[in-house]
Design a protein around this motif. Structure first.
Motif, PDB file in Angstrom:
ATOM      1  N   LEU A   1     -26.635  51.796   6.546  1.00  0.00           N
ATOM      2  CA  LEU A   1     -27.555  50.930   5.799  1.00  0.00           C
ATOM      3  C   LEU A   1     -29.033  51.171   6.101  1.00  0.00           C
ATOM      4  N   PHE A   2     -29.408  51.194   7.383  1.00  0.00           N
ATOM      5  CA  PHE A   2     -30.843  51.225   7.679  1.00  0.00           C
ATOM      6  C   PHE A   2     -31.491  52.577   7.375  1.00  0.00           C
ATOM      7  N   PRO A   3     -30.816  53.691   7.662  1.00  0.00           N
ATOM      8  CA  PRO A   3     -31.383  54.961   7.183  1.00  0.00           C
ATOM      9  C   PRO A   3     -31.519  55.001   5.658  1.00  0.00           C
TER      10      PRO A   3
ATOM     11  N   LEU B   1     -39.910  44.215   6.917  1.00  0.00           N
ATOM     12  CA  LEU B   1     -39.132  43.092   7.453  1.00  0.00           C
ATOM     13  C   LEU B   1     -37.657  43.382   7.182  1.00  0.00           C
ATOM     14  N   GLY B   2     -37.319  44.669   7.266  1.00  0.00           N
ATOM     15  CA  GLY B   2     -35.951  45.102   7.004  1.00  0.00           C
ATOM     16  C   GLY B   2     -35.172  45.154   8.304  1.00  0.00           C
ATOM     17  N   ILE B   3     -35.095  46.325   8.900  1.00  0.00           N
ATOM     18  CA  ILE B   3     -34.355  46.454  10.163  1.00  0.00           C
ATOM     19  C   ILE B   3     -34.953  45.518  11.205  1.00  0.00           C
ATOM     20  N   GLY B   4     -34.095  44.932  12.014  1.00  0.00           N
ATOM     21  CA  GLY B   4     -34.556  43.991  13.039  1.00  0.00           C
ATOM     22  C   GLY B   4     -35.114  44.734  14.229  1.00  0.00           C
ATOM     23  N   ASP B   5     -36.265  45.370  14.012  1.00  0.00           N
ATOM     24  CA  ASP B   5     -36.870  46.132  15.118  1.00  0.00           C
ATOM     25  C   ASP B   5     -38.097  45.389  15.628  1.00  0.00           C
TER      26      ASP B   5
ATOM     27  N   ALA C   1     -26.053  47.699  22.846  1.00  0.00           N
ATOM     28  CA  ALA C   1     -24.860  46.990  22.367  1.00  0.00           C
ATOM     29  C   ALA C   1     -24.190  47.709  21.192  1.00  0.00           C
ATOM     30  N   LYS C   2     -25.002  48.405  20.389  1.00  0.00           N
ATOM     31  CA  LYS C   2     -24.420  49.108  19.242  1.00  0.00           C
ATOM     32  C   LYS C   2     -23.426  50.171  19.728  1.00  0.00           C
ATOM     33  N   CYS C   3     -23.854  50.947  20.739  1.00  0.00           N
ATOM     34  CA  CYS C   3     -22.969  51.993  21.276  1.00  0.00           C
ATOM     35  C   CYS C   3     -21.711  51.358  21.868  1.00  0.00           C
TER      36      CYS C   3
ATOM     37  N   VAL D   1     -21.278  41.448   7.259  1.00  0.00           N
ATOM     38  CA  VAL D   1     -21.012  41.854   8.641  1.00  0.00           C
ATOM     39  C   VAL D   1     -22.028  42.911   9.065  1.00  0.00           C
ATOM     40  N   TYR D   2     -22.309  42.965  10.355  1.00  0.00           N
ATOM     41  CA  TYR D   2     -23.113  44.049  10.935  1.00  0.00           C
ATOM     42  C   TYR D   2     -22.337  45.350  10.682  1.00  0.00           C
ATOM     43  N   PRO D   3     -22.905  46.291   9.930  1.00  0.00           N
ATOM     44  CA  PRO D   3     -22.115  47.425   9.431  1.00  0.00           C
ATOM     45  C   PRO D   3     -21.459  48.287  10.516  1.00  0.00           C
TER      46      PRO D   3
ATOM     47  N   ASN E   1     -25.560  34.934  14.119  1.00  0.00           N
ATOM     48  CA  ASN E   1     -25.016  35.964  13.250  1.00  0.00           C
ATOM     49  C   ASN E   1     -26.078  36.887  12.656  1.00  0.00           C
ATOM     50  N   ASN E   2     -25.771  38.145  12.734  1.00  0.00           N
ATOM     51  CA  ASN E   2     -26.479  39.148  11.974  1.00  0.00           C
ATOM     52  C   ASN E   2     -25.541  39.524  10.821  1.00  0.00           C
ATOM     53  N   PRO E   3     -25.865  39.248   9.569  1.00  0.00           N
ATOM     54  CA  PRO E   3     -27.201  39.007   9.040  1.00  0.00           C
ATOM     55  C   PRO E   3     -27.543  37.557   8.675  1.00  0.00           C
TER      56      PRO E   3
ATOM     57  N   ALA F   1     -25.783  39.490  20.879  1.00  0.00           N
ATOM     58  CA  ALA F   1     -27.065  40.189  21.046  1.00  0.00           C
ATOM     59  C   ALA F   1     -28.266  39.270  20.808  1.00  0.00           C
ATOM     60  N   TYR F   2     -28.041  38.201  20.025  1.00  0.00           N
ATOM     61  CA  TYR F   2     -29.173  37.321  19.673  1.00  0.00           C
ATOM     62  C   TYR F   2     -29.105  35.978  20.388  1.00  0.00           C
ATOM     63  N   ALA F   3     -28.334  35.912  21.473  1.00  0.00           N
ATOM     64  CA  ALA F   3     -28.126  34.635  22.186  1.00  0.00           C
ATOM     65  C   ALA F   3     -29.446  33.970  22.582  1.00  0.00           C
TER      66      ALA F   3
ATOM     67  N   SER G   1     -32.555  44.446  23.639  1.00  0.00           N
ATOM     68  CA  SER G   1     -33.414  44.933  22.559  1.00  0.00           C
ATOM     69  C   SER G   1     -34.292  43.850  21.969  1.00  0.00           C
ATOM     70  N   LYS G   2     -33.668  42.713  21.669  1.00  0.00           N
ATOM     71  CA  LYS G   2     -34.406  41.727  20.873  1.00  0.00           C
ATOM     72  C   LYS G   2     -35.114  40.696  21.741  1.00  0.00           C
ATOM     73  N   ASN G   3     -34.512  40.280  22.859  1.00  0.00           N
ATOM     74  CA  ASN G   3     -35.164  39.249  23.674  1.00  0.00           C
ATOM     75  C   ASN G   3     -36.265  39.840  24.549  1.00  0.00           C
TER      76      ASN G   3
ATOM     77  N   PRO H   1     -33.249  35.217  14.621  1.00  0.00           N
ATOM     78  CA  PRO H   1     -34.467  35.811  14.078  1.00  0.00           C
ATOM     79  C   PRO H   1     -34.320  36.335  12.653  1.00  0.00           C
ATOM     80  N   TYR H   2     -33.226  35.993  11.982  1.00  0.00           N
ATOM     81  CA  TYR H   2     -33.020  36.445  10.610  1.00  0.00           C
ATOM     82  C   TYR H   2     -32.976  35.254   9.654  1.00  0.00           C
ATOM     83  N   VAL H   3     -33.692  35.407   8.534  1.00  0.00           N
ATOM     84  CA  VAL H   3     -33.643  34.403   7.473  1.00  0.00           C
ATOM     85  C   VAL H   3     -32.853  35.023   6.325  1.00  0.00           C
TER      86      VAL H   3
ATOM     87  N   PHE I   1     -30.105  38.124   0.550  1.00  0.00           N
ATOM     88  CA  PHE I   1     -31.123  39.055   1.044  1.00  0.00           C
ATOM     89  C   PHE I   1     -31.539  38.602   2.439  1.00  0.00           C
ATOM     90  N   ARG I   2     -31.815  39.567   3.331  1.00  0.00           N
ATOM     91  CA  ARG I   2     -32.209  39.200   4.697  1.00  0.00           C
ATOM     92  C   ARG I   2     -33.659  39.554   4.962  1.00  0.00           C
ATOM     93  N   ILE I   3     -34.377  38.604   5.553  1.00  0.00           N
ATOM     94  CA  ILE I   3     -35.753  38.881   6.001  1.00  0.00           C
ATOM     95  C   ILE I   3     -35.757  38.768   7.517  1.00  0.00           C
TER      96      ILE I   3
HETATM   97  C1  MLT Z   1     -30.437  44.968  12.243  1.00  0.00           C
HETATM   98  O1  MLT Z   1     -31.503  45.023  11.642  1.00  0.00           O
HETATM   99  O2  MLT Z   1     -29.409  44.524  11.744  1.00  0.00           O
HETATM  100  C2  MLT Z   1     -30.423  45.444  13.647  1.00  0.00           C
HETATM  101  O3  MLT Z   1     -31.668  45.829  14.058  1.00  0.00           O
HETATM  102  C3  MLT Z   1     -29.558  46.580  13.796  1.00  0.00           C
HETATM  103  C4  MLT Z   1     -29.297  46.859  15.220  1.00  0.00           C
HETATM  104  O4  MLT Z   1     -29.660  46.101  16.112  1.00  0.00           O
HETATM  105  O5  MLT Z   1     -28.668  47.875  15.436  1.00  0.00           O
END
Ligand code: MLT
Length: 412
Positions: free
Chosen positions: A16-18, A39-43, A108-110, A131-133, A186-188, A217-219, A248-250, A346-348, A387-389
């Protein structure tokens, strides 16, 4: 000639993200002056907290001396980090997790994908939809599914829809499943599982001898203290669940790479001869063979998250992103969108106007507002029309993006 893993050929589209990156790249090439806000990938966008930076500088200085130099570390991670995690993330919150049940990794992805190495073939796998792909694609790669249908749903997977109709809370499967992926917050969708809901899942897993792969991951983004941050807050979870987490996120580690997987010693799986085998031992065996441990410097940085200053600074970082989420929520609501999530995550998550297909809304937002979001259908068939922001960006960019949305969507 060497053959390939044919299961890869079942994957329906690029990851998805690529794919989003590709579309945004094409847009930017055609519109080089467009000020695109992503405001796409949660980076994450904000710099690393100072306590973490200092710890990594110190660790590099150690690496520059003969006396304090570190070569290969323990594959499972250094005790200084495993002890800090066990105490702060678990024991202080009344969760029974010991340091030697924590496996430090490069993310966590790995871990999520790699865990399939130690599970057998023929398991019935349940995933939420959307679902998180990664959960789906790694199962496709491992040969745990058949081909995809037109909606992109893979044969053999059990999909558990999450829509506004069930408040984004997946129902228990109406059949026996062996492996269940749950992600909370939950992501997303940004929804968080309640203690009662999670208890039902743990009971289901115990009754059906299933394993829950719980992605937390988003606890750190949970602001409501009544909501569980770990599945181990639920009685009996140690017998049925592994939990993955990430810095990554916290703590802003998307570019640093560090996460961990908790594999309790009680957890077992069945060997083909019917014997129960410890998943902790299998994972340890796999980890030691295929991984040489996360970098010493990065683990020192992660450990600094648990120092007094690190706790305070990472809390500030999380609060900053959560304030962004609240600005996004408020703006979208004001504009009349149906809005979900963003309160403990962190996702709307929003409904597209007139249920416009998610990718069409993506294209419109990019063309008209120069804003990148994530199409809900990229997370699964039930995400169509959503849609996710992401709230991960600077305040300045969030404010600017919201001003553009107001200009585009304000009707009065
Ligand atoms: C996302 O945007 O869903 C996440 O950044 C993806 C990830 O953490 O691998």
């Amino acid at each position: 000639m060497a053959t390939i893993n044919d299961h890869f050929l079942k994957l329906t589209a690029g990851y998805l993200f690529p794919e989003i990156g590709r579309r945004v790249g094409a847009f930017q090439k055609a519109n080089p002056d467009a000020p695109v806000i992503k405001l796409g990938i949660g980076d994450v966008t904000e710099p690393l907290p100072p306590a973490i930076v200092q710890a990594m500088h110190d660790a590099i200085d150690e690496q520059a001396t003969r006396d304090q130099f570190h070569g290969y570390g323990p594959e499972q991670g250094y005790d200084f980090l495993r002890n800090a995690i066990a105490k702060t993330d678990y024991q202080d919150r009344n969760c029974n997790v010991s340091p030697d049940e924590i496996f430090i990794s490069d993310g966590a992805k790995c871990d999520t994908g790699n865990f399939l190495d130690i599970l057998g073939k023929g398991n019935v796998i349940a995933v939420t939809d959307p679902v998180y792909p990664v959960y789906v694609d790694t199962n496709v790669m491992a040969g745990n599914t058949g081909p995809a249908n037109e909606q992109g749903e893979y044969e053999g997977l059990v999909y558990l829809p999450m829509t506004d109709e069930n408040n984004f809370a997946p129902s228990l499967p109406d059949q026996k499943v062996d492996v269940i992926y749950l992600c909370s917050p939950n992501n997303p969708t940004g929804a968080v599982m309640s203690r009662e809901a999670l208890t039902q899942w743990v009971q289901y897993a115990k009754q059906n001898n299933s394993i829950i792969l719980f992605d937390a991951a988003y606890a750190a983004f949970i602001t409501d203290d009544s909501l569980p941050r770990s599945i181990y807050e639920i009685e009996g979870a140690r017998e049925v669940a592994i939990e993955s987490r990430s810095f990554s996120k916290n703590a802003g580690f998307t570019g640093m790479r560090c996460g961990f997987l908790v594999v309790p010693k009680e957890l077992t799986g069945k060997a083909s001869d019917g014997t129960d085998v410890s998943l902790h031992q299998l994972w340890n065996r796999r980890h030691c063979t295929k991984f040489n441990g996360a970098s010493y410097v990065v683990q020192r940085g992660a450990a600094a998250v648990y120092s007094k200053a690190g706790q305070q600074q990472t809390r500030q970082l999380v609060e900053c992103y959560m304030e962004n989420a609240s600005i996004v929520r408020a703006t979208l609501k004001e504009l009349g969108f149906a809005v979900y999530g963003g309160e403990n995550a962190p996702y709307v998550w929003l409904k597209t106007p007139d249920r416009l297909p998610s990718w069409d809304f993506f294209d419109q937002l990019l063309a008209n507002c120069h804003i990148v979001g994530t199409p809900g259908s990229g997370f699964g068939a039930s995400g169509e029309g959503y849609f996710r922001i992401s709230a991960f960006n600077s305040r300045e960019n969030i404010n600017e993006a919201m001003a553009r949305l107001k200009k585009q969507f304000k009707t009065v």
